[in-house]
Write an enzyme that holds these catalytic residues in place. Sequence first.
Site, mmCIF file in Angstrom:
data_model
loop_
_atom_site.group_PDB
_atom_site.id
_atom_site.type_symbol
_atom_site.label_atom_id
_atom_site.label_comp_id
_atom_site.label_asym_id
_atom_site.label_seq_id
_atom_site.Cartn_x
_atom_site.Cartn_y
_atom_site.Cartn_z
ATOM 1 N N GLY A 233 23.646 36.850 28.129
ATOM 2 C CA GLY A 233 22.571 36.900 27.648
ATOM 3 C C GLY A 233 22.244 37.551 26.804
ATOM 4 O O GLY A 233 23.114 38.186 26.165
ATOM 5 N N GLY B 295 19.842 43.606 25.600
ATOM 6 C CA GLY B 295 18.568 44.196 25.884
ATOM 7 C C GLY B 295 17.951 43.683 27.325
ATOM 8 O O GLY B 295 16.988 44.161 27.580
ATOM 9 N N THR B 296 18.497 42.621 27.833
ATOM 10 C CA THR B 296 17.745 41.860 28.887
ATOM 11 C C THR B 296 18.241 42.600 30.359
ATOM 12 O O THR B 296 17.617 42.091 31.268
ATOM 13 C CB THR B 296 18.206 40.629 28.804
ATOM 14 O OG1 THR B 296 19.844 40.435 28.908
ATOM 15 C CG2 THR B 296 17.535 39.608 27.610
ATOM 16 N N GLY B 297 18.965 43.598 30.349
ATOM 17 C CA GLY B 297 19.352 44.320 31.604
ATOM 18 C C GLY B 297 20.635 43.932 32.185
ATOM 19 O O GLY B 297 20.670 43.867 33.427
ATOM 20 N N LYS B 298 21.721 43.367 31.470
ATOM 21 C CA LYS B 298 22.933 42.819 32.064
ATOM 22 C C LYS B 298 23.212 44.122 32.431
ATOM 23 O O LYS B 298 24.041 44.155 33.796
ATOM 24 C CB LYS B 298 23.765 42.226 31.269
ATOM 25 C CG LYS B 298 23.079 40.981 30.541
ATOM 26 C CD LYS B 298 24.186 40.234 29.546
ATOM 27 C CE LYS B 298 24.413 41.045 28.146
ATOM 28 N NZ LYS B 298 23.176 41.164 27.398
ATOM 29 N N THR B 299 23.913 45.183 31.969
ATOM 30 C CA THR B 299 24.424 46.371 32.284
ATOM 31 C C THR B 299 23.463 47.177 33.503
ATOM 32 O O THR B 299 24.062 47.588 34.619
ATOM 33 C CB THR B 299 24.402 47.338 31.379
ATOM 34 O OG1 THR B 299 24.993 46.679 30.081
ATOM 35 C CG2 THR B 299 25.255 48.730 31.639
ATOM 36 N N GLU C 292 -3.697 35.613 3.872
ATOM 37 C CA GLU C 292 -3.889 35.513 5.325
ATOM 38 C C GLU C 292 -4.988 34.889 6.048
ATOM 39 O O GLU C 292 -4.820 34.438 7.203
ATOM 40 C CB GLU C 292 -3.852 37.309 5.805
ATOM 41 C CG GLU C 292 -3.042 38.169 5.256
ATOM 42 C CD GLU C 292 -1.545 37.913 5.854
ATOM 43 O OE1 GLU C 292 -1.353 37.318 7.057
ATOM 44 O OE2 GLU C 292 -0.586 37.871 5.192
ATOM 45 N N HIS D 136 -3.798 31.533 6.507
ATOM 46 C CA HIS D 136 -3.107 31.308 8.017
ATOM 47 C C HIS D 136 -3.950 31.207 9.049
ATOM 48 O O HIS D 136 -3.931 30.359 9.847
ATOM 49 C CB HIS D 136 -2.207 32.459 8.167
ATOM 50 C CG HIS D 136 -0.728 32.401 7.444
ATOM 51 N ND1 HIS D 136 -0.041 31.496 7.307
ATOM 52 C CD2 HIS D 136 -0.332 33.462 6.309
ATOM 53 C CE1 HIS D 136 1.074 31.898 6.446
ATOM 54 N NE2 HIS D 136 0.631 33.151 5.769
ATOM 55 N N ASP E 212 7.284 32.812 4.839
ATOM 56 C CA ASP E 212 6.735 31.762 5.280
ATOM 57 C C ASP E 212 7.670 30.555 4.955
ATOM 58 O O ASP E 212 7.761 29.620 5.619
ATOM 59 C CB ASP E 212 5.204 31.537 4.727
ATOM 60 C CG ASP E 212 4.259 32.539 4.997
ATOM 61 O OD1 ASP E 212 4.509 33.155 6.089
ATOM 62 O OD2 ASP E 212 3.514 32.661 4.446
#
EC number: 3.4.24.-
Length: 647
Positions: free
Chosen positions: A233, A236-240, A457, A460, A531
């Site tokens: 994954g 930073g997704t929490g594998k460890t 801006e 947009h 952009d």
Amino acid sequence: MSEKKKNNPKFTLNSYWIYIPIILFFIALQLFSSANMNSKKLTSNEFTEILKNNDVEKITIITNKSFAKIFIKSDLIDTNEKYKKAKESLYYRKGQPLYEYEFGKLESFESELNKLKESNNLTFDKGYDQETSILDTIFSALPFILLIAIWLFFMRRMSGAGGGSGGSGQIFNIGKSRAKLFDENTKVKTTFKNVAGLEGAKEEVQEIVDFLKNPEKYTKLGGKIPKGALLVGPPGTGKTLLAKAVAGEAGVPFFSLSGSDFVEMFVGVGASRVRDLFKQAAQKSPSIIFIDEIDAIGRARGKNSMTGGNDERENTLNQLLTEMDGFGTESNVIVLAATNRAEILDKALMRAGRFDRQIYVDLPDLNERREIFEVHIKPLKLADDVKLEFLAQQTPGFSGADIANLCNEAALIAARNNKSAIHHQDFLDAVDRIVGGLEKKNKVITPKEKKVIAYHEAGHATVSWMLKYAAPLVKVTIVPRGQSLGAAWYLPEERKIVQTEQMLDEMCATMGGRAAEKLIFNKISTGALSDLEKVTKQARAMVTVYGLNEEVGNVTYYDSSGNDSFVKPYSDDTAKVIDKEISKIIEGQYARAIQILDENRDKLDVLAQKLLEKEVIFKDDLIEIFGMRPFEVKKEAPDTEKNIDTN
């Protein structure tokens, strides 16, 4: 008194101190044995006078140092006043020469001695010798000593770092495993309660925990316990964290290390560490081995065979493959590994029988982000106005590590402003800080540039408000932040698949800034760089990846294995068609944005003016100017959106 003694640091003997007395001993020995210290030097006249008086018993010529040692007759030393004074020297010892005489050329000196001996009937003996001092020997060997000392120093340093498996830091422990062991003495305290979200991944690894706790439940039916599971994954997704939770839940010895811990400059060390790791794990079975960032050693073999620099890494991988394949089902050792680059791993490592399972740990969705927020706000002191639901909506694409950083940043912002609690606005400011960068209110911008930025801006915001599939606006600012001069924040809808109309609407909204500049000032600027980069990537993906272009057709030139880095998978004619279609898509959405802005010119002017006055506007301001979005089903807005601080 006893307490004072307890607090006194214990004296420890360093092994290097033994060298100090040895060095002092050699220096003293050199000083006391030196001829310069023992003997008095004679002048030429003094030497001739002593020699003619027949007082010399023996002359020893030191051929390698051009001086002679003069031994006086023993009976004269004790009776003659002149010699008695000379022997009173502190360094004189009986049987040593009393004088020394430096001569020039050896042949001339010997010729002179022979003449004096014959003419004066002298009875002295003559001898020859060579003399070397201890210091001379040491200095001659100094380069070799330095090389050996440097080599020993580096060996000690490297072996000390490599002795992680209980070694004493000696060179012989360099092949030992560096894995950190968590067992009954140092338990892993992380459990599944500490892991928010990741419901699918937790279900997968929960079964691994059950394998280790109750292996008979599965083996009695003839099943085999999986040997390995690969957590894949984004960073930073929490594998460890998930792997630590598995160890905490299972309550078994847990060996944790990184893929780079196998890498060493010495040949064969990596393979030796793999063998030692699996040997320790088998001794403590049931147990878990966790290898983080396994791509450091698990990269596909033979990719860079021309350089020849991967032999050691490949040997380490070969040993890992052998050890994983050699484990029997009765060993009860499971290997967990984590990587965010699964596509580069060797196929032999990924086959069934080694890593039997691949568990994909994806970025958290809306509900999972809320759960992650609930975990990370526990140690924080929050005000009553904090709305986690809105924060979860405001952080699409954030990983668990990003959310942890966001909560910490909000606490720092609140502390910086001397607040007693963390408010909802502090979290919003933290989102702005992380996504947009640091606010730069002191940046010098001319009124003309500020007006261009305001219309950019506002363009947009206007186009995104009028398009059905564009993300609804949350906030627009013209305060410089990071490298950008202005920014807009949207609340994107979380989609699993994206249709052509949705991508085109997003591209049109992105081109709204440049379209506004063209419509109002009839000029364009360099402010639309990000952009243009975004829409070009989107248009290229539509044509070459997703097959969403009619001219090119249902074809993709994307290779998920990553092997097409140096190969263009289409002809030159097709490349021309691709470039033409990309340009056609972008220019079409640019023209569409100009048309939308032209139809709402009066509202665009009002929005830009308000942006120039307030510098920051929110969704409520757009509703006031434009009304509800034309295609939006009218429903009551969530309470979380009503609580946005517009000050």
